[in-house]
Structures are given as C-alpha cells and as structure tokens.
Design a protein around this motif. Structure first.
Motif, mmCIF file in Angstrom:
data_model
loop_
_atom_site.group_PDB
_atom_site.id
_atom_site.type_symbol
_atom_site.label_atom_id
_atom_site.label_comp_id
_atom_site.label_asym_id
_atom_site.label_seq_id
_atom_site.Cartn_x
_atom_site.Cartn_y
_atom_site.Cartn_z
ATOM 1 N N ALA A 340 0.888 -1.129 0.120
ATOM 2 C CA ALA A 340 0.012 0.087 -0.147
ATOM 3 C C ALA A 340 0.855 1.270 -0.078
ATOM 4 O O ALA A 340 1.935 1.166 0.603
ATOM 5 N N TYR A 341 0.105 2.455 -0.557
ATOM 6 C CA TYR A 341 0.914 3.661 -0.498
ATOM 7 C C TYR A 341 0.279 4.647 0.068
ATOM 8 O O TYR A 341 -0.981 4.913 -0.395
ATOM 9 N N GLY A 354 -6.022 -1.965 2.841
ATOM 10 C CA GLY A 354 -5.761 -3.362 1.962
ATOM 11 C C GLY A 354 -4.359 -2.941 1.100
ATOM 12 O O GLY A 354 -3.855 -2.076 0.896
ATOM 13 N N GLU A 355 -4.162 -4.465 0.776
ATOM 14 C CA GLU A 355 -3.039 -4.474 -0.122
ATOM 15 C C GLU A 355 -2.836 -3.623 -1.183
ATOM 16 O O GLU A 355 -4.087 -3.473 -1.732
ATOM 17 N N GLY A 356 -1.717 -2.768 -1.575
ATOM 18 C CA GLY A 356 -2.031 -2.083 -2.866
ATOM 19 C C GLY A 356 -2.801 -0.948 -2.876
ATOM 20 O O GLY A 356 -2.812 -0.362 -3.958
ATOM 21 N N VAL A 357 -3.510 -0.655 -1.790
ATOM 22 C CA VAL A 357 -4.127 0.862 -1.860
ATOM 23 C C VAL A 357 -3.202 1.711 -2.126
ATOM 24 O O VAL A 357 -2.002 2.013 -1.594
ATOM 25 N N ARG A 358 -3.778 2.922 -2.878
ATOM 26 C CA ARG A 358 -2.995 4.123 -3.103
ATOM 27 C C ARG A 358 -3.699 5.139 -2.329
ATOM 28 O O ARG A 358 -5.118 5.274 -3.251
ATOM 29 N N ALA A 359 -3.439 6.194 -1.405
ATOM 30 C CA ALA A 359 -4.233 6.974 -0.981
ATOM 31 C C ALA A 359 -3.304 8.007 -0.637
ATOM 32 O O ALA A 359 -2.241 7.927 -0.251
ATOM 33 N N GLY A 360 -3.854 9.204 -0.934
ATOM 34 C CA GLY A 360 -3.121 10.562 -0.374
ATOM 35 C C GLY A 360 -2.944 11.654 -1.458
ATOM 36 O O GLY A 360 -3.381 11.668 -2.424
ATOM 37 N N ALA A 361 -2.231 12.546 -0.659
ATOM 38 C CA ALA A 361 -2.261 14.039 -1.490
ATOM 39 C C ALA A 361 -1.526 14.046 -2.881
ATOM 40 O O ALA A 361 -1.961 14.716 -3.846
ATOM 41 N N SER A 362 -0.841 12.862 -3.400
ATOM 42 C CA SER A 362 -0.112 12.915 -4.514
ATOM 43 C C SER A 362 -0.919 12.024 -5.578
ATOM 44 O O SER A 362 -0.495 11.577 -6.553
ATOM 45 N N VAL A 363 -1.932 11.210 -4.855
ATOM 46 C CA VAL A 363 -3.020 10.519 -5.766
ATOM 47 C C VAL A 363 -3.918 11.274 -6.511
ATOM 48 O O VAL A 363 -4.621 12.186 -5.857
ATOM 49 N N THR A 364 -4.041 11.169 -7.792
ATOM 50 C CA THR A 364 -4.897 12.001 -8.700
ATOM 51 C C THR A 364 -6.372 11.221 -8.967
ATOM 52 O O THR A 364 -6.048 9.962 -8.988
ATOM 53 N N GLY A 365 -7.322 11.862 -9.327
ATOM 54 C CA GLY A 365 -8.618 11.174 -9.759
ATOM 55 C C GLY A 365 -9.745 11.828 -9.179
ATOM 56 O O GLY A 365 -9.604 12.704 -8.343
#
Lengths: 420, 371
Positions: A340-341, A354-365
């Motif tokens: 996860a990031y 969870g595994e491989g989740v991407r969450a946060g300020a640098s995540v776009t969408g």
C-alpha cells in the motif's frame, strides 16, 4: 469538598465538527495526537505540572471515550484525596434540564461545583490546544496586577491576526477591547483561550450573562466584553512558546508534523515538564530487517516491516513489507497492508488499509468521497474501524466516511467493524 | 478471573548471578525486554490469573525493586485488601543484625502468609520469562490430590545452569530432583513455580523456623518429595530462562524473533510495567534500523542492527550498534561502534569508542559508567 486556591475547568464538550470523521464517535479532546498522546493530555499535564490539583472536565459531545480516558485522573497525578479530576457532564435538575449552551453556560451550570471547592481563582482552559504552559506564573501575575481577569495571549504574525480572537491593549498590557477575527487588526495579541478569573467576579458575570436571553453564553464574545464594559481590570499575560489550535484537519496534521520538523519547540523530551498520558500496555516497538524508517515518531506496540517516512504513528500500528507510509498520521491500531502507498493521510483507529491501496495527496483522480470543506491541503482522512478494499485508489482531499452513500462500484470500504 | 490463591515471588536467587547487571539490584529488578524488569512477567502472570495478594521476598539490594514496584498501582495491586507487599529481610533485636544466620526473615514471611485468607499459595522464582495464567495449573493440582505441584518444561537445559531436573515416577510424581546433573535420565527442567495449600506452607515454614533452617526457596520445598506428594506439571508454552549473563543476552536476542514476541506479548494477556511517560521514540534523517526493538523516549540518528533498546536511549550520528542490549537512558555519542555489548542504565559512551564482544561473551558496561 476540600478547599482549593485554584480550580481549573477544561472545556471538553465541543464536537469539533471541523475534524470530520475523526470526531464522529469521540469528542475532540480525546482525539489521539503526537504518537502517544490525546489532545487533552496537554492541558491536563499543564495543570499537574503547575500544581493545580482540582480539575473539572466538562464533557458533553460523545463523552464515553473522553470519560474513560480521563478516568480517575491517575496518569496526571489527579487522583487526589483532596481535589483531583472530575468529569462534569450536563445534568438534569428539578423542573428543567439543559445541555451546555456555550462555554460560559457550561461553567455557569457547574457553579455549585466551583462554590464547593471555594477557590479564589478559576482557570478556564480549552481541550483543543497543544502547548506547554506554566499556569502558576500566570496566576502570580494575576495576583500581582490585582486583575479581575487575566487572558493568556500569544503574539502572532500580523498577517495571521485576522484568524484569531485579538486583544487590543494599552501600553501596560491592560486589555481595552476584544475583537473576534478582526479584518483590520489593531494588535497582534491573540487570545489563547486560557482565561484566569477571580471567582467572585466571574461568578457574578456568569449570573448576569445568563439573564440576557440573546447572549451566546460564550467567554470570548460575551463574558469578556461584558467585564470590559463594566470597567473591570483585564490583563494580558504574554506567553511565548509553542501553541497550536488543532481544530481543523490541516492544523491537526501540521501540529503532528511539528513534532518531527520542530522537535525543540514543543519539546516532548523535556523531563522537567513531562506530558503525561494514559499508557497502552504494549511491548516496545519492533523494526524489522529491510524496514526503512526516517524522520518519524513511533511508540509502543508498532511493528514496522515496510517504509515509514516523515510520519507520526500511534501505538500498535503495523506497516507490512513493501508498504510505504509518508507524511501521515496513523492512529492506534492501524494496519497498512503489503504494497500500500499512503501519503499525507490521517487514518482512524484500527482501520486496515488493504494491499496495494493508493491514498493521499499525490494520488489524482475523481472520487465520490471528495470533501474539500474538511480535507484541505490534499490531506486524506479515513474513518476508524474500516477495511479499505485491496488496490482501492483514494485521491487527495477525500474523507472516507462509511455514512456516505456511494455507488457500489466506487465504494472503497470492504467491511466495517466495531472499535472498542 | 477468580482464583483462590495468593502469590509469592522470590526476588533473589543465590544460585544466579548476572555479574554487573545484578550488582546494583536484585535479580527480579534486572531490566529485560525493552520496557520491562524481569519481575514484570511473573507479577503480570499472577495478576492476570486473578491473584490479588502478592508478596515479594527480598534479601538485599531491594531499593531498585521498590522504586520499580512502588505501590503496585501499575499491576492494579494498590488495594485496600491485600495487594502488593514487599517483604524485606526481617531482623529483630535478638538476632542483633545477624538476621541471615537465623530464620528470622521467615518470621516476617509467616506473618504475611498467616494474614492472608486464600486457600492456595503459588510460589515462583524470578528468573523465568513467560506469559501464562495459573488457573489451569491450580485446577489440575486440586483434581490430583497432590500436596504440591511443580511446573516444568523440557527445553530448559539449553539456557545453561543452574537447572533442577525432576525425575518423575509413572504416576507423574517427583521421586528425585537433581541440580545440574552431568547425565540425566530426564529432560524435565523445573520452572521454579509451585502451588500448595496455604495451610501446608505455614506448617512447612513453622517447621523450618523451629529447626533453624533458613534456606526458604521453591526447590527446598520441592526437596521434601520424600515426605510430600509432589506432582510434576508440564508447561508447554514459551519460557525464556535468565540463568546467567549469556542466557540473559541470548534471551534478549530471542525477542527479536516475530514468533517469540507474538507468544510473549501479543497472544496472551498484557505484561504490565511501571509507567514512565516518555515521549515517543524519534527517528531522524540518518537513522538506519533493522531487526531491533526500540522503546519510547529513544532518539535514533545512527545505525541500529539486531538490538534491544530500552527507554530513553540516544544513538548519535555515525554510530553503529550491532547485537547490543542498551538499557534505559544510555547515551551513545557520535562515531561509536558497538557489537555484542550490554550497557546498563545511564551509562555514557564517549565519541569514537569502539567496543566489540563475542556473542557468547558479551561485553557488559555497568550502570552509570562513562566509557
């Protein structure tokens, strides 16, 4: 009840709505802060270290966690035979019952408690500020100046003054005016929400204020102006040092980061002025081989197998192998699964990322969870007690709240569980 | 949990010396496992079993133990009824300061046991590190009808001497007990934990006093196996033994194993210790840490590998710590290199110091030393 010279009253009843889901189930003063503390540890420890032994904690909103946390006051040496910590919720009386309507009304409703302690002075504190302050010195000034009330003030940069309650003073720090969030400030002395009153004066003012139906029963906007109008002597007590109101998500995040970036300012390591807390019973934390850990604060029970950079971790946080946690605040019991990031997130109690989740300020969408009212500066806030789906993507400024109705295809919550 | 038993912990053990580490303090007060002292494990086990009255028997050097235990509040043993009692050696005027020669210290112990009202007493040495509860042990003892039950396990010999080996008959009763036998027909190693009726214990101690015997201990009681029915009770969970300084070092290193840490700290009940209110541990830009246990109040600016850091340890820049046990408030200055070293509380390692021990013979730096 034994007589006390000073009684401190901590206003801990507010909801803290600007902290979003973090205060859904617990009052703001009970929100974890700085790895091993709760916000209320700061005023409580200040009282203990200043020799104030009678402390009332006014609770109202979601009081369970706060009441259990404060308990008998033992961690702050406030389990006294004479005095100690008292939880003071609003109560029913014959004929009527009232919630605490405002800060002044909360004290008004507890005037019998204060009368029983028979103090000369009453110190009003709020349960949402991070600072270390010796109230004893303030009291000494209060006695010396023969003031009716003394307000602690902090010099703030002029450009920030419009965000605060500003006190205009004459040359010798006698307060002439209180202005809430002035557009054109005449002074840069901000009120810290620390008020010391001579009890006779405050008692009378509270009773008078109660008779005014249109009053908000608030210290800053009602009691202080009333006393000024009556010609009472109100003095400013200048405080210098670290002080931060953690009322918003971004200020809470910043204050946590200050522990890492400016450790000498809040100086938690200072053994002559310890900040006490109720300790979890957990072993020392463990850093595995292959883990990377930099510029971070950790406490008991953490288990780190992945990468933790510039983050504040509360007790019993697990970061699995290959997970990356950056610029984040993880509350007790959070698990970040492998790969996860997490970047600039505040994650609530016991939530599993969870595994491989991407969450946060640098995540776009785009996301249905976007909430720029609560989450500013890119910060992501995740409610407690959730399992976030593997490989979910949570972009900047999202607040993951299980009460929001979301299209099942976009839902990132796999499961909810009860947090004790 | 309800249990009709009181606890007794023997804080010293005249067969065990940890050298520099037990010089300033009782064995029970030696720090172990990051934020704990050795006694925390046994004391927590007793409290977690529901025991509400615990006596700690001390011989000498009990100041550090008393500082640690305080009123017993950290173990919820600050009670109006019973709670924690520290029983210092008892010297009366008749024995003119020669208390150790007589059985006088046993008189104080006897008073304490008599004032209790539990049915059973559980007595334990303080060199065992385990996380358990004694409810099952006591239940099996009650069912068996034995006079005494004594716990053992089968992996004790790998922790070195001293070791008491039980020879057990077919019905599970101890028929012989040997200390450090060269050759042994049994691998049943005593854990130094027994249970018996409180009344029986009173009789045994009274008997010792009248005979002028002074060596009260778990194994002196087990030794009465020819007159008493002593049942051997196998314990199958994890036990770490602190028998000597190598054993101390090895057991500390074993805590770096995930499974052992899980068994000791996570799968059972909590292990309580004195609250210290340290700040969280801070890791700085240049920190490199791998396979290490680190406690609150530590400040890490250097490299830490395969090590155990107690509370409030500072590791400065460019210093490297490998296979070390560093106790509370130790300051390690810049450019140091330490390997296989145990450093006791409050010691200061000056800049540029290099210390290398062997893993079987770690270097031990005493309490408060400046190197």
């Amino acid at each position: 009840m034994a007589k006390a010279d000073v009684v401190a009253m901590i206003l801990a009843g507010g909801q803290g709505a600007r902290l979003g889901v973090l205060t859904k189930y617990i009052a703001k003063p009970a929100v974890p802060f700085g790895s091993r503390y709760r916000i209320i540890d700061f005023p409580l420890s200040n009282c203990a270290n200043s020799g104030i032994e009678t402390v009332g904690v006014l609770s109202q909103y979601q009081p369970l966690a706060l009441n259990t946390y404060v308990g008998n006051g033992h961690p702050w040496d406030l389990d006294r035979n004479n005095g100690g910590a008292y939880i003071l919720p609003p109560y029913q009386r014959s004929g009527r019952s009232d919630w605490y309507k405002g800060t002044a009304n909360a004290i008004y409703q507890n005037k019998d408690f204060i009368d029983d302690c028979d103090p000369k002075y009453v110190l009003i504190l709020s349960g949402d500020h991070i600072y270390k302050m010796n109230y004893e010195r303030m009291l000494r000034d209060h006695i010396k100046t023969k003031a009716d009330a003394t307000l602690a003030v902090l010099e703030v940069p002029w450009e920030e003054a419009p965000r605060f309650g500003i006190l205009n003073t004459s040359d010798d720090d006698i307060i002439t005016e209180f202005v809430e969030k002035p557009k054109k400030p005449e002074s840069n002395l901000a009120s810290m929400g620390v008020y010391l009153f001579t009890w006779d004066v405050l008692r009378k003012a509270l009773i008078e204020d109660e008779e005014i139906p249109e009053s908000n029963n608030d210290f800053g906007s009602n009691i202080v102006p009333m006393l000024l109008k009556q010609g009472k002597k109100l003095c400013a007590y200048r405080f210098s040092g670290y002080w931060k109101d953690v009322g918003t998500i971004s200020s809470l995040w910043e204050a946590n980061m200050d522990i890492l970036d400016r450790p000498e300012e809040i100086n938690l390591m200072d053994r002559s002025w310890r900040v006490y807390s109720r300790n979890p019973v957990k072993p020392s934390h463990y850093i595995a081989d292959g883990a990377v850990i930099k510029n971070s604060a950790l406490t008991d029970g953490c288990r780190i197998y992945g990468t933790v950079e510039h983050s504040v971790l509360s007790n019993s946080v697990t970061v699995e192998k290959g997970a990356i946690v950056r610029d984040s605040v993880l509350l007790p019991g959070v698990t970040v699964r492998a790969g996860a990031y997490i970047d600039k997130c505040i994650i609530g109690f016991n939530t599993i990322i969870g595994e491989g989740v991407r969450a946060g300020a640098s995540v776009t969408g785009d996301s249905p969870y976007l909430n720029t009212r609560i989450c500013t500066d890119g910060i992501v806030v995740i409610e407690r007690g959730l399992k976030i789906k593997d490989h979910a993507v949570i972009p900047a400024n999202c607040q993951i709240d299980c009460d929001i109705a979301v299209d099942p295809a976009l839902n990132v919550i796999e499961e909810m569980f009860r947090v004790r | 949990m309800f249990i009709d038993a009181m606890g007794l912990i023997l804080a010293d053990n005249n067969k065990i010396s940890l050298g520099e580490l037990s010089k300033p303090r009782a064995l029970a007060a030696v720090p172990f496992g990051g934020r704990y002292r050795i006694i925390d494990y046994m004391l927590s086990d007793m409290v977690n079993s529901g025991i509400k009255s615990v006596g700690i028997l001390t011989l000498n050097k009990y100041k550090s133990l008393m500082d640690h235990l305080g009123t017993g509040a950290s173990w919820d043993l600050d009670r109006k009824n019973f709670g924690l009692h520290i029983l210092p050696p008892y010297v009366n005027s008749e024995s003119s300061g020669n208390g150790m020669e007589d059985a006088d210290e046993l008189v104080g112990l006897l008073d304490f046991i008599r004032s209790n009202r539990s049915m059973y007493a559980i007595i334990a040495n303080s060199n065992m590190i385990l996380n358990t509860t004694f409810n099952d042990f006591l239940e099996k003892h009650e069912q068996s009808g034995a006079d005494v039950s004594a716990m053992y396990n089968r992996d004790g010999t790998k922790y070195g001497v001293p070791n008491y080996i039980f020879d057990v008959d077919r019905k599970g009763y101890v028929k012989d007990m040997l200390l450090n036998p060269e050759k042994s027909s049994s691998n049943r190693c005593s854990l130094g934990i027994i249970v018996l009726k409180r009344e029986l214990l009173i009789d045994m101690i009274s008997d010792m006093i009248s005979r002028g015997e002074r060596n009260f201990g778990v194994h002196t009681l087990v030794k009465k196996h020819d007159t008493l029915r002593v049942r051997a009770h196998e314990y199958k969970g994890l036990v770490l033994r602190i028998n000597n300084i190598q054993g101390y070092f090895n057991s500390s290193m074993l805590l770096l194993d995930d499974q052992i840490r899980a068994d000791l700290f996570w799968n059972g009940m909590p292990i309580y210790t004195k609250v210290k209110d340290e700040a969280p541990a801070l890791y700085f830009e240049n920190s490199h840490v791998g396979n290490a246990m680190v406690s609150d109040g530590c400040r890490i600016m250097g490299t830490v590998q395969n090590s155990m850091l107690f509370r409030g340890v500072t590791v400065s820049r460019n210093s490297k710590i490998t296979n070390c046990v560093i106790m509370q408030d130790v300051h390690i200055s810049e450019n140091c290199e330490l390997e296989n070293v145990i450093i006791d509380k409050n010691a200061v390692i000056r800049p540029g110091i290099k210390l290398v021990g062997h893993k079987d013979y770690p270097v031990v730096i005493g309490k408060g030393a400046i190197v």
